[in-house]
Design a protein around this motif. Structure first.
Motif, mmCIF file in Angstrom:
data_model
loop_
_atom_site.group_PDB
_atom_site.id
_atom_site.type_symbol
_atom_site.label_atom_id
_atom_site.label_comp_id
_atom_site.label_asym_id
_atom_site.label_seq_id
_atom_site.Cartn_x
_atom_site.Cartn_y
_atom_site.Cartn_z
ATOM 1 N N GLU A 24 16.541 -16.800 11.714
ATOM 2 C CA GLU A 24 16.671 -16.614 10.269
ATOM 3 C C GLU A 24 15.836 -17.594 9.449
ATOM 4 N N ASN A 25 15.740 -18.837 9.917
ATOM 5 C CA ASN A 25 15.134 -19.901 9.110
ATOM 6 C C ASN A 25 13.989 -20.647 9.780
ATOM 7 N N GLY A 26 13.781 -20.399 11.052
ATOM 8 C CA GLY A 26 12.691 -21.057 11.755
ATOM 9 C C GLY A 26 13.165 -22.176 12.668
ATOM 10 N N PRO A 27 12.300 -22.568 13.598
ATOM 11 C CA PRO A 27 12.681 -23.541 14.620
ATOM 12 C C PRO A 27 12.921 -24.954 14.097
ATOM 13 N N TYR A 28 12.181 -25.379 13.079
ATOM 14 C CA TYR A 28 12.351 -26.742 12.583
ATOM 15 C C TYR A 28 13.689 -26.907 11.870
ATOM 16 N N ILE A 29 14.075 -25.924 11.065
ATOM 17 C CA ILE A 29 15.366 -25.991 10.370
ATOM 18 C C ILE A 29 16.508 -25.898 11.381
ATOM 19 N N ALA A 30 16.338 -25.058 12.396
ATOM 20 C CA ALA A 30 17.378 -24.940 13.426
ATOM 21 C C ALA A 30 17.583 -26.281 14.131
ATOM 22 N N ASN A 31 16.494 -26.912 14.539
ATOM 23 C CA ASN A 31 16.615 -28.207 15.214
ATOM 24 C C ASN A 31 17.197 -29.262 14.274
ATOM 25 N N GLY A 32 16.731 -29.281 13.032
ATOM 26 C CA GLY A 32 17.235 -30.265 12.077
ATOM 27 C C GLY A 32 18.712 -30.105 11.799
ATOM 28 N N SER A 33 19.157 -28.872 11.668
ATOM 29 C CA SER A 33 20.585 -28.651 11.409
ATOM 30 C C SER A 33 21.425 -29.067 12.613
ATOM 31 N N MET A 34 20.902 -28.854 13.804
ATOM 32 C CA MET A 34 21.644 -29.263 15.004
ATOM 33 C C MET A 34 21.661 -30.782 15.160
ATOM 34 N N ARG A 35 20.592 -31.460 14.742
ATOM 35 C CA ARG A 35 20.620 -32.925 14.770
ATOM 36 C C ARG A 35 21.703 -33.448 13.830
ATOM 37 N N THR A 36 21.835 -32.793 12.679
ATOM 38 C CA THR A 36 22.875 -33.191 11.730
ATOM 39 C C THR A 36 24.260 -32.922 12.304
ATOM 40 N N LEU A 37 24.451 -31.753 12.893
ATOM 41 C CA LEU A 37 25.744 -31.436 13.508
ATOM 42 C C LEU A 37 26.066 -32.410 14.636
ATOM 43 N N ARG A 38 25.070 -32.766 15.413
ATOM 44 C CA ARG A 38 25.281 -33.731 16.501
ATOM 45 C C ARG A 38 25.769 -35.068 15.950
ATOM 46 N N ALA A 39 25.150 -35.523 14.857
ATOM 47 C CA ALA A 39 25.562 -36.795 14.250
ATOM 48 C C ALA A 39 26.983 -36.710 13.690
ATOM 49 N N ILE A 40 27.307 -35.607 13.063
ATOM 50 C CA ILE A 40 28.656 -35.421 12.512
ATOM 51 C C ILE A 40 29.693 -35.447 13.626
ATOM 52 N N SER A 48 29.419 -36.732 16.657
ATOM 53 C CA SER A 48 29.484 -38.072 17.275
ATOM 54 C C SER A 48 30.270 -39.041 16.401
ATOM 55 N N HIS A 49 30.052 -38.964 15.100
ATOM 56 C CA HIS A 49 30.783 -39.843 14.185
ATOM 57 C C HIS A 49 32.277 -39.511 14.200
ATOM 58 N N ALA A 50 32.599 -38.230 14.163
ATOM 59 C CA ALA A 50 34.009 -37.820 14.181
ATOM 60 C C ALA A 50 34.677 -38.223 15.485
ATOM 61 N N ARG A 51 33.943 -38.168 16.575
ATOM 62 C CA ARG A 51 34.489 -38.515 17.904
ATOM 63 C C ARG A 51 34.889 -39.986 17.977
ATOM 64 N N LYS A 52 34.192 -40.831 17.235
ATOM 65 C CA LYS A 52 34.543 -42.258 17.220
ATOM 66 C C LYS A 52 35.932 -42.483 16.639
ATOM 67 N N ALA A 53 36.289 -41.673 15.655
ATOM 68 C CA ALA A 53 37.584 -41.832 14.992
ATOM 69 C C ALA A 53 38.674 -40.960 15.586
ATOM 70 N N ASN A 54 38.276 -39.935 16.326
ATOM 71 C CA ASN A 54 39.252 -38.989 16.861
ATOM 72 C C ASN A 54 38.969 -38.765 18.350
ATOM 73 N N LYS A 55 39.608 -39.541 19.176
ATOM 74 C CA LYS A 55 39.365 -39.476 20.620
ATOM 75 C C LYS A 55 39.941 -38.223 21.267
ATOM 76 N N THR A 56 40.649 -37.392 20.497
ATOM 77 C CA THR A 56 41.150 -36.144 21.075
ATOM 78 C C THR A 56 40.076 -35.054 21.099
ATOM 79 N N LEU A 57 38.975 -35.272 20.390
ATOM 80 C CA LEU A 57 37.864 -34.319 20.463
ATOM 81 C C LEU A 57 37.278 -34.345 21.869
ATOM 82 N N PRO A 58 36.799 -33.216 22.367
ATOM 83 C CA PRO A 58 36.148 -33.217 23.680
ATOM 84 C C PRO A 58 35.006 -34.244 23.704
#
Length: 102
Positions: free
Chosen positions: A33-49, A51-61
């Motif tokens: 829908e949006n191209g490979p660069y936007i797809a990768n960038g959005s996934m980098r953002t999701l990965r950071a989110i 990882s950050h949430a996992r630090k505070a919530n150890k019940t996440l996988p």
């Protein structure tokens, strides 16, 4: 995030962590829908989110679901200026126009 992941705004991160195939599928959709660069960038953002949430919530996988995607290839941009370009650039900026700097 609000535009690319609008359908997921109410989806718990735990759901994505337990079903990484959803993340893979969304990466593929964004690529189409949006191209490979936007797809990768959005996934980098999701990965950071995640990882950050996992630090505070150890019940996440523990495995970040973004780790399941196959990244799109990206080419490095060649848009930077080198030291030799700076003098002419500066004189264009301060108003000497296209002529050679004094």
């Amino acid at each position: 995030m609000e535009r690319i992941f609008i359908k997921w705004l109410d989806t718990p991160l735990e759901d994505l962590g337990r079903h990484p195939a959803k993340v893979v599928e969304r990466h593929d959709e964004i690529t189409k829908e949006n191209g490979p660069y936007i797809a990768n960038g959005s996934m980098r953002t999701l990965r950071a989110i995640y990882s950050h949430a996992r630090k505070a919530n150890k019940t996440l996988p523990p495995d970040n679901p973004v780790g399941a995607i196959d990244w799109n290839g990206e080419k490095r941009r060649d848009t930077g200026m080198g030291p030799g370009d700076l003098r002419a650039w500066f004189f264009r900026i301060v108003g000497f126009g296209q002529s050679d700097p004094p």
